[in-house]
Design a protein around this motif. Sequence first.
Motif, PDB file in Angstrom:
ATOM      1  N   VAL A 105       0.863  -1.177   0.000  1.00  0.00           N
ATOM      2  CA  VAL A 105       0.000   0.000   0.000  1.00  0.00           C
ATOM      3  C   VAL A 105       0.901   1.229   0.000  1.00  0.00           C
ATOM      4  CG1 VAL A 105      -1.797   1.295   1.204  1.00  0.00           C
ATOM      5  CG2 VAL A 105      -1.802  -1.213   1.279  1.00  0.00           C
ATOM      6  N   VAL A 106       0.772   2.065  -1.009  1.00  0.00           N
ATOM      7  CA  VAL A 106       1.570   3.282  -1.126  1.00  0.00           C
ATOM      8  C   VAL A 106       0.753   4.439  -0.564  1.00  0.00           C
ATOM      9  CG1 VAL A 106       2.788   4.854  -2.670  1.00  0.00           C
ATOM     10  CG2 VAL A 106       2.785   2.394  -3.147  1.00  0.00           C
ATOM     11  N   ALA A 107       1.200   4.976   0.583  1.00  0.00           N
ATOM     12  CA  ALA A 107       0.558   6.138   1.195  1.00  0.00           C
ATOM     13  C   ALA A 107       1.231   7.388   0.647  1.00  0.00           C
ATOM     14  CB  ALA A 107       0.680   6.063   2.712  1.00  0.00           C
ATOM     15  N   ASN A 108       0.553   8.071  -0.228  1.00  0.00           N
ATOM     16  CA  ASN A 108       1.151   9.181  -0.966  1.00  0.00           C
ATOM     17  C   ASN A 108       0.911  10.521  -0.267  1.00  0.00           C
ATOM     18  OD1 ASN A 108       2.643  10.218  -3.046  1.00  0.00           O
ATOM     19  ND2 ASN A 108       1.016  10.124  -4.583  1.00  0.00           N
ATOM     20  N   ARG A 109       1.837  11.446  -0.510  1.00  0.00           N
ATOM     21  CA  ARG A 109       1.738  12.841  -0.060  1.00  0.00           C
ATOM     22  C   ARG A 109       1.672  12.951   1.468  1.00  0.00           C
ATOM     23  NH1 ARG A 109      -2.585  13.107  -4.345  1.00  0.00           N
ATOM     24  NH2 ARG A 109      -1.489  13.499  -6.296  1.00  0.00           N
ATOM     25  N   ILE A 110       2.629  12.354   2.153  1.00  0.00           N
ATOM     26  CA  ILE A 110       2.693  12.419   3.615  1.00  0.00           C
ATOM     27  C   ILE A 110       3.417  13.699   4.030  1.00  0.00           C
ATOM     28  CG2 ILE A 110       3.475  11.255   5.706  1.00  0.00           C
ATOM     29  CD1 ILE A 110       1.321   9.765   4.189  1.00  0.00           C
ATOM     30  N   VAL A 111       2.758  14.533   4.825  1.00  0.00           N
ATOM     31  CA  VAL A 111       3.375  15.777   5.289  1.00  0.00           C
ATOM     32  C   VAL A 111       4.244  15.483   6.506  1.00  0.00           C
ATOM     33  CG1 VAL A 111       1.471  17.161   4.409  1.00  0.00           C
ATOM     34  CG2 VAL A 111       1.412  16.352   6.768  1.00  0.00           C
ATOM     35  N   PRO A 112       5.265  16.309   6.769  1.00  0.00           N
ATOM     36  CA  PRO A 112       6.165  16.065   7.908  1.00  0.00           C
ATOM     37  C   PRO A 112       5.427  16.133   9.252  1.00  0.00           C
ATOM     38  CG  PRO A 112       7.123  17.641   6.355  1.00  0.00           C
ATOM     39  CD  PRO A 112       5.701  17.452   5.954  1.00  0.00           C
ATOM     40  N   VAL A 113       5.922  15.346  10.188  1.00  0.00           N
ATOM     41  CA  VAL A 113       5.369  15.345  11.541  1.00  0.00           C
ATOM     42  C   VAL A 113       6.004  16.481  12.341  1.00  0.00           C
ATOM     43  CG1 VAL A 113       5.109  13.988  13.664  1.00  0.00           C
ATOM     44  CG2 VAL A 113       4.989  12.868  11.424  1.00  0.00           C
ATOM     45  N   GLY A 114       5.219  17.118  13.237  1.00  0.00           N
ATOM     46  CA  GLY A 114       5.763  18.138  14.129  1.00  0.00           C
ATOM     47  C   GLY A 114       5.852  19.522  13.541  1.00  0.00           C
ATOM     48  N   SER A 115       5.031  19.812  12.538  1.00  0.00           N
ATOM     49  CA  SER A 115       5.058  21.144  11.937  1.00  0.00           C
ATOM     50  C   SER A 115       4.477  22.170  12.902  1.00  0.00           C
ATOM     51  CB  SER A 115       4.271  21.144  10.624  1.00  0.00           C
ATOM     52  OG  SER A 115       4.155  22.447  10.104  1.00  0.00           O
ATOM     53  N   ALA A 116       5.027  23.379  12.880  1.00  0.00           N
ATOM     54  CA  ALA A 116       4.518  24.465  13.710  1.00  0.00           C
ATOM     55  C   ALA A 116       3.252  25.083  13.127  1.00  0.00           C
ATOM     56  CB  ALA A 116       5.593  25.539  13.874  1.00  0.00           C
ATOM     57  N   ASP A 117       2.992  24.810  11.859  1.00  0.00           N
ATOM     58  CA  ASP A 117       1.794  25.340  11.220  1.00  0.00           C
ATOM     59  C   ASP A 117       0.579  24.553  11.715  1.00  0.00           C
ATOM     60  OD1 ASP A 117      -0.295  25.151   8.877  1.00  0.00           O
ATOM     61  OD2 ASP A 117       0.870  26.978   8.510  1.00  0.00           O
ATOM     62  N   PRO A 118      -0.452  25.221  12.243  1.00  0.00           N
ATOM     63  CA  PRO A 118      -1.627  24.501  12.774  1.00  0.00           C
ATOM     64  C   PRO A 118      -2.314  23.612  11.738  1.00  0.00           C
ATOM     65  CG  PRO A 118      -1.647  26.797  13.469  1.00  0.00           C
ATOM     66  CD  PRO A 118      -0.566  26.676  12.449  1.00  0.00           C
ATOM     67  N   PHE A 119      -2.427  24.106  10.505  1.00  0.00           N
ATOM     68  CA  PHE A 119      -3.097  23.314   9.475  1.00  0.00           C
ATOM     69  C   PHE A 119      -2.307  22.043   9.174  1.00  0.00           C
ATOM     70  CE2 PHE A 119      -3.408  22.164   4.970  1.00  0.00           C
ATOM     71  CZ  PHE A 119      -4.758  21.870   4.883  1.00  0.00           C
ATOM     72  N   LEU A 120      -0.975  22.189   8.943  1.00  0.00           N
ATOM     73  CA  LEU A 120      -0.144  21.030   8.628  1.00  0.00           C
ATOM     74  C   LEU A 120      -0.068  20.063   9.806  1.00  0.00           C
ATOM     75  CD1 LEU A 120       2.812  22.659   6.635  1.00  0.00           C
ATOM     76  CD2 LEU A 120       0.832  21.414   5.742  1.00  0.00           C
ATOM     77  N   SER A 121      -0.059  20.619  11.033  1.00  0.00           N
ATOM     78  CA  SER A 121      -0.019  19.759  12.207  1.00  0.00           C
ATOM     79  C   SER A 121      -1.279  18.910  12.314  1.00  0.00           C
ATOM     80  CB  SER A 121       0.160  20.617  13.463  1.00  0.00           C
ATOM     81  OG  SER A 121       0.165  19.810  14.622  1.00  0.00           O
ATOM     82  N   ALA A 122      -2.439  19.525  12.058  1.00  0.00           N
ATOM     83  CA  ALA A 122      -3.693  18.778  12.108  1.00  0.00           C
ATOM     84  C   ALA A 122      -3.759  17.742  10.992  1.00  0.00           C
ATOM     85  CB  ALA A 122      -4.869  19.744  12.008  1.00  0.00           C
ATOM     86  N   LEU A 123      -3.294  18.136   9.783  1.00  0.00           N
ATOM     87  CA  LEU A 123      -3.289  17.203   8.662  1.00  0.00           C
ATOM     88  C   LEU A 123      -2.370  16.018   8.947  1.00  0.00           C
ATOM     89  CD1 LEU A 123      -4.008  16.369   5.784  1.00  0.00           C
ATOM     90  CD2 LEU A 123      -2.212  17.904   4.947  1.00  0.00           C
ATOM     91  N   SER A 124      -1.196  16.304   9.517  1.00  0.00           N
ATOM     92  CA  SER A 124      -0.275  15.230   9.863  1.00  0.00           C
ATOM     93  C   SER A 124      -0.895  14.277  10.877  1.00  0.00           C
ATOM     94  CB  SER A 124       1.026  15.816  10.415  1.00  0.00           C
ATOM     95  OG  SER A 124       1.891  14.791  10.866  1.00  0.00           O
ATOM     96  N   GLY A 125      -1.617  14.813  11.853  1.00  0.00           N
ATOM     97  CA  GLY A 125      -2.266  13.959  12.840  1.00  0.00           C
ATOM     98  C   GLY A 125      -3.281  13.021  12.218  1.00  0.00           C
TER      99      GLY A 125
END
Length: 429
Positions: free
Chosen positions: A273-293
């Motif tokens: 299973v290829v999980a594509n477009r994974i954003v980095p963990v621990g971003s300070a940006d609230p949107f990216l942090s929520a998306l990563s979670g």
Amino acid sequence: MRTVFVTGTGGAGRSTVAAALALAGARRGERVLLLSDEPSEAPAGTEPAAGGRPDSPGPGSADSAAAGPDSSGSGSAAAGPGRAGPGGADTPVPGPTVVRVDSATDFRHEFLTFQERAGAALDLLGAAPFEDGELTELPGSDQFALLRALRHAAGSGHDLLVVDLPPLRRALALLALPEQLRRYLRRLIPAERRAARSLRPVLAQLAGVPMPAQWLYETAARWDEELAAVQALVESPDASVRLVAEPGPEAADSALRTARLGLALHGPAPDMVVANRIVPVGSADPFLSALSGRQQSALKGWREEFGAVPVLEVPYAHRDPREPGELAELLDGPAGSTAGPVPGNAWTVEDRRAEDGVLVWRLPLPGAAKDRVRLVRRDDELFLTVGPFRRVLLLPSVLRRCTVSGAALRDGELRIRFEPDPGLWPRVR
């Protein structure tokens, strides 16, 4: 020939993953054929050859790609990223042969061929024949064009075949189609009727109606042979499915669960299973942090759902990989390998006559729910419905002499019990 069918949720990047997988195989020195019905522009290094066949020119066939035809007439795509050669210089690596399925051309060719063969019957009906220029492609013809392209790819002599399938729902229907069509052909035009050529004039006089023309039986036999080749390719122990999805949306989770069940019933087993477009963990940006979670939560669920099937995380990129170097990095190392053991959907018959007096047919159906499983026995066939999927199974020969005595779904496996029929089972002296 190793075959990898690539499919996934819509817009998750399955075509890019298919191109990267084909390029990885070419860089290992394998002869690779990439088959796709996507009309979009191909990534650099995997320029398409027109048509749908890698062996000969004409309607539905592949001409050469950027590097020109080889001695066998098949197209070779442009060279991929180089390898270090003598003195440190880069040595160009031949890219995969890429075949684009032109479903519109295939439809017109097949329609006109059939019209020509049925000309006498159409004349009797007073039908006005169609010309090439007035034909338009009908819905569903893309599936048949892809089946024909798979038929030619099966005998192309490549080491690796990568098939860029449509999104999950259509892909599962396509993988099930060869077996379904062969069953319809067997019922509508039985093989025993095709064989009784010398009796047709007599039967026509007795029945008082004309018997079907010889070309109809010949066409049915050809179709059955071609569909059998595609079915053998799908059911080959060297075939697998690589799933591509973007974690986070609940729809992707549901689609993968459904796909796993559908593949257990109809198609090859998933190998990754290829999980594509994974954003980095621990971003300070609230949107990216929520998306990563959300993504990490989905990944945890996928790994639990698929068990031993590896889940590969592909980092998010600011744009889709298009250049050979970018594609090579996308599935670098083991992620682009197809050399490992191919998972299988093993359906086995367990002999428990000595202990319980029954034979047990064991069918793995991961994720199936008891209230959505239906079984109906009719002659030598078993009609199995699981959730949104249905398959008509031809019973193994040993089970045709038995009666169904019960079934149970336990731990993701359907166990159907058969009792030997005393009237059909050989007597032991």
